[in-house]
Design an enzyme around this catalytic site. Structure first.
Site, PDB file in Angstrom:
ATOM      1  N   CYS A 100       6.467  21.533  35.918  1.00 17.35           N
ATOM      2  CA  CYS A 100       4.347  21.470  36.211  1.00 17.35           C
ATOM      3  C   CYS A 100       4.226  22.662  36.889  1.00 17.35           C
ATOM      4  O   CYS A 100       4.995  22.899  37.998  1.00 17.35           O
ATOM      5  CB  CYS A 100       4.147  20.216  37.208  1.00 17.35           C
ATOM      6  SG  CYS A 100       2.825  19.643  37.152  1.00 17.35           S
ATOM      7  N   HIS A 142       3.580  13.934  29.286  1.00 17.46           N
ATOM      8  CA  HIS A 142       3.671  14.512  30.816  1.00 17.46           C
ATOM      9  C   HIS A 142       1.932  14.717  31.476  1.00 17.46           C
ATOM     10  O   HIS A 142       1.697  14.820  32.587  1.00 17.46           O
ATOM     11  CB  HIS A 142       4.617  15.997  30.920  1.00 17.46           C
ATOM     12  CG  HIS A 142       4.060  17.070  31.965  1.00 17.46           C
ATOM     13  ND1 HIS A 142       5.639  17.065  33.299  1.00 17.46           N
ATOM     14  CD2 HIS A 142       3.432  17.102  32.956  1.00 17.46           C
ATOM     15  CE1 HIS A 142       4.551  18.121  34.082  1.00 17.46           C
ATOM     16  NE2 HIS A 142       3.687  18.025  33.972  1.00 17.46           N
ATOM     17  N   GLU A 143       1.488  14.963  30.389  1.00 16.59           N
ATOM     18  CA  GLU A 143       0.044  15.400  30.637  1.00 16.59           C
ATOM     19  C   GLU A 143      -0.586  14.178  30.596  1.00 16.59           C
ATOM     20  O   GLU A 143      -1.919  14.589  32.216  1.00 16.59           O
ATOM     21  CB  GLU A 143      -0.779  16.836  29.838  1.00 16.59           C
ATOM     22  CG  GLU A 143      -0.557  17.946  29.636  1.00 16.59           C
ATOM     23  CD  GLU A 143       0.448  19.107  30.569  1.00 16.59           C
ATOM     24  OE1 GLU A 143      -0.776  18.453  31.566  1.00 16.59           O
ATOM     25  OE2 GLU A 143       0.516  19.261  30.960  1.00 16.59           O
TER      26      GLU A 143
HETATM   27 NI    NI Z   1       2.417  18.769  35.015  1.00 16.51          NI
END
Ligand code: NI
Length: 177
Positions: A100, A142-143
């Site tokens: 990330c 994830h986003e």
């Molecule tokens: Ni991220």
């Protein structure tokens, strides 16, 4: 056009629930998306959520044809997703490595739904409705987690699988992070 600073884990804004976007076609959304694309590409990222550049709104971008940070990942179509909704399909959970831009230099093994449907709109108000699996499904989860104040280490079940990218994967090219 501007590359904006990316907030890093520890910032309170990254832990907030981001607000719904009432008008996805508004000029401020179009301007924000230019900065998000510039910032994501400058950092060689696979995706970026608006809160990562300090805007607590439900907007994410993701997609790539090839990404040096994830050399084995299949292509994911470039996507703008506003006010997303995720619907997991089935019970299958897969563990996979994630990084990330808000957790620079690190990688962790994260459980995600293997398959899901996602819906939302793009910056022209056109509806998006896709059923995906594999890395595409992982990237979306994830986003969208960023919009709910969740960073991937908070999803991990085994922190012994959390470490520095260059130590875990010495043969991979180092990302910008
Ligand atoms: Ni991220």
């Amino acid at each position: 056009m501007a590359v904006r600073p990316i907030l890093r884990m520890g910032e309170a804004l990254l832990l907030q629930r981001a607000a719904e976007v009432s008008d996805p076609c508004a000029p401020w959304v179009r301007e924000l998306l230019i900065d998000m694309h510039d910032t994501m590409h400058a950092a060689n990222g696979a995706g970026l959520a608006a809160p990562q550049i300090g805007v607590s709104s439900r907007i994410v971008i993701f997609g790539f044809t090839r990404n040096d940070r994830y050399p084995d990942a299949p292509a994911v179509p470039p996507t703008v997703l506003i006010n997303p909704e995720l619907i997991p399909l089935g019970d299958q959970i897969e563990e996979g490595w994630e990084g990330c831009l808000s957790v620079p230099g690190m990688r962790g093994l994260v459980p995600r739904h293997a398959s899901l449907r996602y819906r939302g709109v793009d910056e022209y108000g056109r509806s998006i409705d896709r059923t995906v699996d594999g890395f595409h499904a992982r990237v979306v989860q994830h986003e969208v987690d960023h919009l709910d104040g969740v960073l991937y280490p908070m999803r991990m079940r085994d922190l012994s699988k959390f470490g520095f990218q260059d130590v875990l994967f010495p043969d991979q090219p180092a990302g910008e992070d």
